[in-house]
Design a protein around this motif. Sequence first.
Motif, PDB file in Angstrom:
ATOM      1  N   LEU A 195     -16.072 -29.194  -6.497  1.00  0.00           N
ATOM      2  CA  LEU A 195     -15.309 -30.430  -6.307  1.00  0.00           C
ATOM      3  C   LEU A 195     -14.095 -30.161  -5.433  1.00  0.00           C
ATOM      4  N   ALA A 196     -13.384 -29.095  -5.714  1.00  0.00           N
ATOM      5  CA  ALA A 196     -12.185 -28.768  -4.944  1.00  0.00           C
ATOM      6  C   ALA A 196     -12.543 -28.476  -3.492  1.00  0.00           C
ATOM      7  N   SER A 197     -13.605 -27.733  -3.273  1.00  0.00           N
ATOM      8  CA  SER A 197     -14.033 -27.416  -1.912  1.00  0.00           C
ATOM      9  C   SER A 197     -14.431 -28.675  -1.158  1.00  0.00           C
ATOM     10  N   THR A 198     -15.169 -29.541  -1.824  1.00  0.00           N
ATOM     11  CA  THR A 198     -15.592 -30.796  -1.207  1.00  0.00           C
ATOM     12  C   THR A 198     -14.388 -31.660  -0.859  1.00  0.00           C
ATOM     13  N   ALA A 199     -13.495 -31.843  -1.811  1.00  0.00           N
ATOM     14  CA  ALA A 199     -12.313 -32.672  -1.573  1.00  0.00           C
ATOM     15  C   ALA A 199     -11.444 -32.080  -0.478  1.00  0.00           C
ATOM     16  N   LEU A 200     -11.287 -30.752  -0.465  1.00  0.00           N
ATOM     17  CA  LEU A 200     -10.481 -30.117   0.566  1.00  0.00           C
ATOM     18  C   LEU A 200     -11.103 -30.329   1.943  1.00  0.00           C
ATOM     19  N   SER A 201     -12.399 -30.149   2.062  1.00  0.00           N
ATOM     20  CA  SER A 201     -13.067 -30.363   3.350  1.00  0.00           C
ATOM     21  C   SER A 201     -12.860 -31.786   3.846  1.00  0.00           C
ATOM     22  N   GLY A 206      -5.460 -28.195 -12.816  1.00  0.00           N
ATOM     23  CA  GLY A 206      -4.559 -29.330 -12.608  1.00  0.00           C
ATOM     24  C   GLY A 206      -4.377 -29.653 -11.139  1.00  0.00           C
ATOM     25  N   LEU A 207      -4.214 -28.617 -10.306  1.00  0.00           N
ATOM     26  CA  LEU A 207      -4.076 -28.845  -8.871  1.00  0.00           C
ATOM     27  C   LEU A 207      -5.336 -29.457  -8.272  1.00  0.00           C
ATOM     28  N   THR A 208      -6.493 -29.026  -8.762  1.00  0.00           N
ATOM     29  CA  THR A 208      -7.751 -29.608  -8.290  1.00  0.00           C
ATOM     30  C   THR A 208      -7.848 -31.075  -8.697  1.00  0.00           C
ATOM     31  N   ALA A 209      -7.518 -31.381  -9.947  1.00  0.00           N
ATOM     32  CA  ALA A 209      -7.583 -32.773 -10.421  1.00  0.00           C
ATOM     33  C   ALA A 209      -6.648 -33.666  -9.613  1.00  0.00           C
ATOM     34  N   VAL A 210      -5.429 -33.212  -9.406  1.00  0.00           N
ATOM     35  CA  VAL A 210      -4.447 -34.010  -8.666  1.00  0.00           C
ATOM     36  C   VAL A 210      -4.818 -34.072  -7.182  1.00  0.00           C
ATOM     37  N   GLY A 211      -5.252 -32.954  -6.609  1.00  0.00           N
ATOM     38  CA  GLY A 211      -5.634 -32.934  -5.200  1.00  0.00           C
ATOM     39  C   GLY A 211      -6.838 -33.809  -4.900  1.00  0.00           C
ATOM     40  N   VAL A 248     -18.912 -34.864 -13.104  1.00  0.00           N
ATOM     41  CA  VAL A 248     -20.366 -34.920 -12.976  1.00  0.00           C
ATOM     42  C   VAL A 248     -20.814 -36.319 -12.562  1.00  0.00           C
ATOM     43  N   THR A 249     -20.281 -37.346 -13.202  1.00  0.00           N
ATOM     44  CA  THR A 249     -20.710 -38.707 -12.854  1.00  0.00           C
ATOM     45  C   THR A 249     -20.248 -39.089 -11.451  1.00  0.00           C
ATOM     46  N   PHE A 250     -19.094 -38.570 -11.019  1.00  0.00           N
ATOM     47  CA  PHE A 250     -18.617 -38.836  -9.662  1.00  0.00           C
ATOM     48  C   PHE A 250     -19.547 -38.189  -8.638  1.00  0.00           C
ATOM     49  N   ILE A 251     -19.819 -36.897  -8.815  1.00  0.00           N
ATOM     50  CA  ILE A 251     -20.661 -36.171  -7.861  1.00  0.00           C
ATOM     51  C   ILE A 251     -22.074 -36.750  -7.840  1.00  0.00           C
ATOM     52  N   ALA A 252     -22.587 -37.125  -9.001  1.00  0.00           N
ATOM     53  CA  ALA A 252     -23.942 -37.673  -9.086  1.00  0.00           C
ATOM     54  C   ALA A 252     -24.016 -39.135  -8.650  1.00  0.00           C
ATOM     55  N   ASP A 253     -22.868 -39.756  -8.415  1.00  0.00           N
ATOM     56  CA  ASP A 253     -22.803 -41.175  -8.070  1.00  0.00           C
ATOM     57  C   ASP A 253     -23.554 -42.002  -9.118  1.00  0.00           C
ATOM     58  N   ASP A 254     -23.239 -41.719 -10.382  1.00  0.00           N
ATOM     59  CA  ASP A 254     -23.888 -42.349 -11.528  1.00  0.00           C
ATOM     60  C   ASP A 254     -23.000 -43.470 -12.068  1.00  0.00           C
ATOM     61  N   ALA A 255     -23.286 -44.697 -11.661  1.00  0.00           N
ATOM     62  CA  ALA A 255     -22.451 -45.845 -12.049  1.00  0.00           C
ATOM     63  C   ALA A 255     -22.420 -46.032 -13.567  1.00  0.00           C
ATOM     64  N   ALA A 256     -23.572 -45.932 -14.214  1.00  0.00           N
ATOM     65  CA  ALA A 256     -23.606 -46.092 -15.673  1.00  0.00           C
ATOM     66  C   ALA A 256     -22.814 -44.985 -16.359  1.00  0.00           C
ATOM     67  N   GLY A 257     -22.937 -43.775 -15.840  1.00  0.00           N
ATOM     68  CA  GLY A 257     -22.179 -42.656 -16.395  1.00  0.00           C
ATOM     69  C   GLY A 257     -20.683 -42.852 -16.233  1.00  0.00           C
ATOM     70  N   THR A 278     -18.155 -24.650   6.587  1.00  0.00           N
ATOM     71  CA  THR A 278     -18.972 -23.467   6.849  1.00  0.00           C
ATOM     72  C   THR A 278     -18.894 -22.499   5.672  1.00  0.00           C
ATOM     73  N   ALA A 279     -17.689 -22.297   5.147  1.00  0.00           N
ATOM     74  CA  ALA A 279     -17.525 -21.406   3.991  1.00  0.00           C
ATOM     75  C   ALA A 279     -18.278 -21.952   2.779  1.00  0.00           C
ATOM     76  N   MET A 280     -18.235 -23.261   2.600  1.00  0.00           N
ATOM     77  CA  MET A 280     -18.954 -23.860   1.471  1.00  0.00           C
ATOM     78  C   MET A 280     -20.458 -23.680   1.632  1.00  0.00           C
ATOM     79  N   SER A 281     -20.953 -23.862   2.850  1.00  0.00           N
ATOM     80  CA  SER A 281     -22.389 -23.684   3.105  1.00  0.00           C
ATOM     81  C   SER A 281     -22.799 -22.245   2.845  1.00  0.00           C
TER      82      SER A 281
END
Length: 181
Positions: free
Chosen positions: A119-125, A83-88, A17-26, A142-145
């Motif tokens: 997150l996985a879709s974003t990272a994969l793209s 686990g694959l999503t976290a590592v990927g 959540v903090t990564f996607i939100a770009d929340d430095a304090a978080g 396109t699939a994500m959209s």
Amino acid sequence: DIAPAVAWESLRVAATVTFIADDAAGRCGVARLLRQLEDAEPPASLSARADSVWIRTATDPHLAHLQLPDIIGLAGQVGDSVGLTAVGASAWLAGEPDLAVRCLRGAHTGALAPRFGGLASTALSWAFVDSGRWDEAVESATAMSSSAAVADVPARPLHMVIRTRSGPAAPRLSMPSIRHS
């Protein structure tokens, strides 16, 4: 006391959540909690080790490359979609798009596909883009959209714009830079 698996999972979600939100304090707060959790309950299980790598990578993406030995080691060990999503996703941030694609495709296939998330879709793209796989990048975006439209969810976390140009030039995908503190 919270069971270790629940603690690791909760912190992984908070890091995402903090990564996607770009929340430095978080991110700073999650990094502090990670240190406390590792002092109290070092990551012993495979899933906790994958969570730990993602939490470190997500809370300080500029130092993701320092996690590469753990990322590479875990890539051949994890077999579940989380686990694959976290590592990927960690591999993507660490500048290893081919490893990211391998892990994230593994999370996206067969019985694991229903758990494949944003997150996985974003990272994969972006791993497709980083490795020059233009057709796959456009297909993935396109699939994500489409998924976001069906779910009536704005696709803002990506900030992706797909523009196709005529001629032999590859489709252009652009994303405003993500600021990390």
